[in-house]
Design an enzyme around this catalytic site. Structure first.
Site, PDB file in Angstrom:
ATOM      1  N   ASP A 350       0.834  -1.210   0.000  1.00 50.35           N
ATOM      2  CA  ASP A 350       0.000   0.000   0.000  1.00 50.35           C
ATOM      3  C   ASP A 350       0.866   1.256   0.000  1.00 50.35           C
ATOM      4  OD1 ASP A 350      -2.445   1.253  -0.157  1.00 50.35           O
ATOM      5  OD2 ASP A 350      -2.807   1.269   1.996  1.00 50.35           O
ATOM      6  N   LYS A 352       1.870   4.610  -1.132  1.00 56.81           N
ATOM      7  CA  LYS A 352       1.272   5.771  -1.797  1.00 56.81           C
ATOM      8  C   LYS A 352       1.553   7.001  -0.950  1.00 56.81           C
ATOM      9  CE  LYS A 352      -3.301   4.898   0.258  1.00 56.81           C
ATOM     10  NZ  LYS A 352      -4.732   4.666  -0.030  1.00 56.81           N
ATOM     11  N   ASN A 355       0.326   7.406   2.717  1.00 55.16           N
ATOM     12  CA  ASN A 355       0.845   6.513   3.756  1.00 55.16           C
ATOM     13  C   ASN A 355       2.310   6.776   4.095  1.00 55.16           C
ATOM     14  OD1 ASN A 355      -1.609   5.257   3.994  1.00 55.16           O
ATOM     15  ND2 ASN A 355      -1.078   3.545   2.661  1.00 55.16           N
TER      16      ASN A 355
END
Length: 490
Positions: A350, A352, A355
């Site tokens: 995840d 991105k 984050n």
């Protein structure tokens, strides 16, 4: 410290020190002395006559036939009885503080079920404090029933009924269903220590809460009362994130507060458990650290680093195109964090801008591991170990589509190699503020990611162009950093 109600002296909150002081303070005063040597099962000696302050809770135990007019059955005399006094004060000066005085008793049924209950009383030796409004506990009962197959565990049922004497205020009502919001101890609930002590004394239920309660250094000792709540940093569908300060160390943290009902309703229990497990196992300067984790009946609490520089998405939106010197540093730090995760058999999945957080010194920290795969806790199935190199694959479809790798979009099975693809996408966005596979629609972008070569901006330097191009190779095995790890990036 706690204030002695008899002499007014401030006493250390160490229980042994408080008991010693109270024996000296009221032992010779016949009017205030109470016959309170409590008989505890399986104990050769009775506890000394005393009145105990446990935090801001005053307790006394009795073993006589009458407790200030309340007659007890003879068969209950071997169990401890106490008078509990609790207070709670709001941070706002608008609302008056509250006090509760209750009788606490405990007994066991024939089948081993242990009952601990409290009801409000008017105690001749507990004087109300000026300016405090008295609340009543109509009934508060904890019922611990032994587990049918495991003698060291039990099921706990809590029955609570309270008369607050008011329709509000909200801070008082929050004691029943919400966290205490920094107001001190919950005046209408048993302390965890009281529950453990009574059940240990009244029955053979040593592990009723299924944690290491005997270890003074155990993290289970940490609870919401150990923190001052400073500010709300953000809210979401599952709960909120608050800035808190640890009262003992004065360290400032970010506390993620998650509602159990929402986690169950949205089927996010496994995701939350995964994040907690990974954060507890990982220690790296470029990954958010989990310092404490605890829970109550309605919420989960995760206390993590307070990273005050904001997220990377905000930085990219502010500066549009970042200088390549900045990008070189950020990519190196992200790569080091990813390599550490891969070494621990964790696939991040995840990566991105939202984050990635920035600390006060400008360094990055990865956060949000709810979608990660930790092979140590969830080993792969036999059919997911493929090829001569025994590659381990996982076949979940999760994350943000525009940052997914081609193998995930095509659901061909993926592993740690997809994280390096995501880093290539992110690197290009840092330098150019554009997605390298951008199409006229979201669908076109995803199709380009699977079928076309990346459209790399010609204005970036040759070295940066080469790095992005090699990260965005569709064959995972020939992708940059997928053979020799971060060494290929040096």
């Amino acid at each position: 410290t706690a204030r002695c109600k008899s002499c007014g002296l401030m006493i250390s909150r160490d229980i042994e020190a408080i008991e010693e002081h109270m024996i000296e303070c009221i032992g010779s005063n016949s009017r205030k002395s109470i016959a309170i040597s409590t008989s505890y099962p399986k104990s050769p000696n009775n506890r000394p006559k005393s009145m105990l302050f446990d935090g801001n809770t005053l307790t006394s135990g009795v073993n006589n036939m009458k407790l200030y007019g309340i007659t007890r059955k003879p068969e209950l005399e071997k169990y401890g009885t106490r008078i509990i006094y609790r207070t709670a004060r709001s941070q706002s000066k608008v609302y008056a503080p509250r006090e509760v005085c209750a009788l606490q008793d405990a007994f066991m049924d024939n089948d081993g079920t242990c009952y601990i209950y409290e009801v409000s009383v008017r105690h001749c030796d507990v004087r109300g404090m000026p300016g405090y409004v008295t609340a009543d506990i109509l009934l508060l009962m904890h019922v611990a029933k032994p587990h049918p197959t495991n003698p060291n565990m039990c099921n706990i049922t809590i029955i609570s009924q309270i008369d607050t004497r008011v329709q509000g205020p909200q801070w008082l009502l929050s004691f029943i269903t919400e966290e205490s919001n920094g107001l001190g101890n919950n005046i209408t609930s048993l302390r965890k220590e009281d529950l453990i002590r009574e059940l240990k004394q009244c029955g053979n239920l040593q592990d009723i809460l299924n944690d290491d309660t005997s270890n003074p250094d155990s993290e289970s000792k940490v609870n919401l009362d150990d923190f001052d709540l400073l500010a709300v940093l953000g809210r979401g569908g599952f709960g909120k994130v608050m800035q808190v300060r640890h009262r003992l160390t004065n360290e400032v943290y970010a506390m993620k507060i998650l509602k159990k009902t929402e986690l169950r309703r949205r089927r996010q229990v496994e995701r939350t458990h995964t994040e907690r497990t990974i954060l507890a196992a990982v220690r790296h300067p470029f990954i958010v650290c989990l310092h404490y984790a605890f829970q109550n009946s309605t919420k989960l609490y995760m206390v993590m680093d307070f990273v005050q520089g904001g997220d990377f998405f905000t930085l990219m939106r502010k500066f549009k195109r970042l200088p390549e010197d900045w990008v070189r540093l950020y990519v190196a730090e992200i790569a080091l964090a990813l390599q550490h995760l891969h070494d621990m058999e964790i696939v991040y999945r995840d990566l991105k801008p939202e984050n990635i957080l920035l600390d006060s010194d400008g360094h990055i920290k990865l956060t949000d591991f709810g979608l990660s795969r930790y092979f140590e806790t969830r080993p792969p199935a036999t059919e997911d170990i493929v090829g001569e190199e025994n590659d381990i694959l996982t076949r979940s479809f999760c994350g943000t589509e525009q940052y997914m790798s081609p193998e995930m979009l095509l659901q061909q099975g993926h592993n740690y190699r997809m994280d390096w693809w995501c880093l290539g996408l992110l690197m290009h966005e840092m330098i150019t503020s554009k997605h390298p596979f951008q199409g006229p629609s979201h669908y076109d972008t995803l199709r380009n990611m699977v079928t076309k070569a990346p459209n790399i901006d010609n204005r970036i330097t040759t070295s940066a162009h080469a790095v992005v191009k090699n990260f965005l190779i569709k064959n995972p095995k020939t992708r940059l950093c997928c053979k020799d790890g971060i060494n290929e990036l040096k």
